[in-house]
Design a protein around this motif. Structure first.
Motif, PDB file in Angstrom:
ATOM      1  N   LEU A   1      39.442 -20.089 -21.105  1.00 40.08           N
ATOM      2  CA  LEU A   1      38.481 -21.122 -20.755  1.00 40.08           C
ATOM      3  C   LEU A   1      38.933 -21.954 -19.567  1.00 40.08           C
ATOM      4  O   LEU A   1      38.185 -22.144 -18.591  1.00 40.08           O
TER       5      LEU A   1
ATOM      6  N   ASN B   1      26.575 -23.815 -24.248  1.00 41.12           N
ATOM      7  CA  ASN B   1      26.773 -24.189 -22.852  1.00 41.12           C
ATOM      8  C   ASN B   1      28.116 -23.643 -22.357  1.00 41.12           C
ATOM      9  O   ASN B   1      29.172 -24.187 -22.690  1.00 41.12           O
ATOM     10  N   PRO B   2      28.102 -22.550 -21.579  1.00 41.00           N
ATOM     11  CA  PRO B   2      29.358 -21.954 -21.095  1.00 41.00           C
ATOM     12  C   PRO B   2      30.221 -22.915 -20.281  1.00 41.00           C
ATOM     13  O   PRO B   2      31.437 -22.718 -20.174  1.00 41.00           O
ATOM     14  N   ASN B   3      29.588 -23.960 -19.717  1.00 40.86           N
ATOM     15  CA  ASN B   3      30.334 -24.950 -18.930  1.00 40.86           C
ATOM     16  C   ASN B   3      30.604 -26.220 -19.733  1.00 40.86           C
ATOM     17  O   ASN B   3      30.842 -27.284 -19.158  1.00 40.86           O
ATOM     18  N   SER B   4      30.607 -26.119 -21.029  1.00 33.86           N
ATOM     19  CA  SER B   4      30.725 -27.274 -21.920  1.00 33.86           C
ATOM     20  C   SER B   4      31.941 -28.139 -21.610  1.00 33.86           C
ATOM     21  O   SER B   4      33.084 -27.683 -21.659  1.00 33.86           O
TER      22      SER B   4
ATOM     23  N   ASP C   1      36.482 -17.940 -18.082  1.00 34.93           N
ATOM     24  CA  ASP C   1      35.722 -16.907 -18.797  1.00 34.93           C
ATOM     25  C   ASP C   1      35.282 -17.472 -20.144  1.00 34.93           C
ATOM     26  O   ASP C   1      35.952 -17.300 -21.172  1.00 34.93           O
ATOM     27  N   ALA C   2      34.136 -18.158 -20.155  1.00 38.53           N
ATOM     28  CA  ALA C   2      33.670 -18.835 -21.365  1.00 38.53           C
ATOM     29  C   ALA C   2      33.327 -17.857 -22.479  1.00 38.53           C
ATOM     30  O   ALA C   2      33.537 -18.147 -23.657  1.00 38.53           O
ATOM     31  N   GLN C   3      32.813 -16.680 -22.113  1.00 45.05           N
ATOM     32  CA  GLN C   3      32.447 -15.706 -23.136  1.00 45.05           C
ATOM     33  C   GLN C   3      33.674 -15.178 -23.866  1.00 45.05           C
ATOM     34  O   GLN C   3      33.687 -15.085 -25.106  1.00 45.05           O
TER      35      GLN C   3
ATOM     36  N   LEU D   1      30.543 -23.500 -26.639  1.00 44.90           N
ATOM     37  CA  LEU D   1      30.499 -22.507 -25.562  1.00 44.90           C
ATOM     38  C   LEU D   1      29.285 -21.603 -25.677  1.00 44.90           C
ATOM     39  O   LEU D   1      28.762 -21.124 -24.659  1.00 44.90           O
ATOM     40  N   ALA D   2      28.833 -21.344 -26.901  1.00 42.43           N
ATOM     41  CA  ALA D   2      27.636 -20.523 -27.079  1.00 42.43           C
ATOM     42  C   ALA D   2      26.411 -21.239 -26.528  1.00 42.43           C
ATOM     43  O   ALA D   2      25.518 -20.617 -25.937  1.00 42.43           O
TER      44      ALA D   2
ATOM     45  N   ARG E   1      35.021 -17.943 -26.055  1.00 43.89           N
ATOM     46  CA  ARG E   1      34.235 -18.116 -27.288  1.00 43.89           C
ATOM     47  C   ARG E   1      34.654 -17.097 -28.346  1.00 43.89           C
ATOM     48  O   ARG E   1      34.835 -17.445 -29.512  1.00 43.89           O
TER      49      ARG E   1
ATOM     50  N   GLN F   1      35.937 -27.934 -23.007  1.00 43.67           N
ATOM     51  CA  GLN F   1      37.080 -28.039 -22.096  1.00 43.67           C
ATOM     52  C   GLN F   1      37.994 -29.200 -22.493  1.00 43.67           C
ATOM     53  O   GLN F   1      39.227 -29.059 -22.466  1.00 43.67           O
TER      54      GLN F   1
END
Length: 266
Positions: free
Chosen positions: A167, A212-215, A172-174, A209-210, A177, A219
């Motif tokens: 992260l 909002n990938p930019n949460s 790589d947010a996916q 993250l699911a 997660r 972070q």
């Protein structure tokens, strides 16, 4: 039958003696290296420090090829001691950097993937100080292949370290997660309060993250884990500055504890 037994006994004794001798030799080399690194790089010139790094790199390459005769965990412990001396020599590292960190952990992960405590140092030193999060994640993935959620040790923490690197340093947010979901899955297998809390936090981070990938919440949560597990003051300062940059707030309690407030908006 007795003769065969005596032969097997003699062979076992010889094997043990050879193994012990090899371990002692490695130990002497390790202690010598520890003493040499601890003696004061403050008065050592940069060319000499670079030569020391080159010498240490050669030693680590040799250790990668050295048979351990069944004493993998002991060899892993000695290599970890060498890393701690290397990592803790701030004055030398300010001049030469931390480029050897991956080589220490390549040996340790290969020899003793169940060495839980070393993964935190692996993540911090390789991702944050060397700038190679891909290598950090790859080493954790390699170690996790030898582990399971049902072991006495709480290996779910490794999934959290991996998710944090994915992260914060890979973006790589996916992948992060998925790692936090695995952390929750492994942690829920334990009934103690700490594990249940880690399962809940990991699940929450995965949900952030699911959505909002930019949460920022995710972070800040990841940087909070870095802060809580920081192995040195430099890491603490970096974590606090990143939390504040994301809109979070770090509060030091009168008892010396740390409380982190999430940003007002995700």
């Amino acid at each position: 039958m007795l003769s065969k037994f005596n032969q097997n006994l003699s062979r076992s004794i010889v094997t043990f003696c050879v193994s012990l001798a090899c371990i002692l030799v490695i130990g002497v080399l390790q202690v010598s290296q520890l003493n040499r690194l601890l003696i004061g790089a403050k008065t050592t010139s940069l060319p000499n420090l670079n030569r020391e790094v080159d010498t240490e790199r050669l030693r680590l390459n040799l250790l990668q090829k050295t048979p351990s005769f069944g004493f993998d965990n002991i060899l892993g412990d000695w290599v970890m001691l060498g890393f701690l001396s290397y990592f803790g020599d701030d004055s030398a590292r300010e001049q030469t950097g931390y480029s050897l960190s991956p080589e220490y952990f390549e040996i340790i992960v290969e020899r003793d993937p169940r060495f839980l405590e070393m993964y935190l140092f692996l993540s911090t030193s390789i991702s944050m100080y060397v700038g190679l999060p891909e290598q950090s994640v790859a080493l954790m993935e390699k170690g996790l292949k030898s582990l399971s959620p049902k072991a006495p040790l709480k290996f779910y923490f490794i999934w959290r370290y991996k998710g944090t690197d994915e992260l914060l340093f890979l973006g790589d947010a996916q992948a992060a997660r998925k790692s936090f979901e695995k952390a929750a899955e492994w942690a829920i297998a334990y009934s103690d309060p700490e594990s249940q809390n880690v399962a809940a936090l990991s699940r929450q981070t995965a949900q952030f993250l699911a959505r909002n990938p930019n949460s920022k919440f995710a972070q800040v949560g990841a940087w909070t884990m870095v802060l809580q597990n920081a192995v040195d003051d430099r890491t603490r300062r970096i974590a606090i500055s990143r939390i504040e940059a994301l809109g979070g707030k770090v509060v030091i309690t009168p008892e010396g504890g740390v409380q982190v407030q999430l940003p007002e908006q995700d």
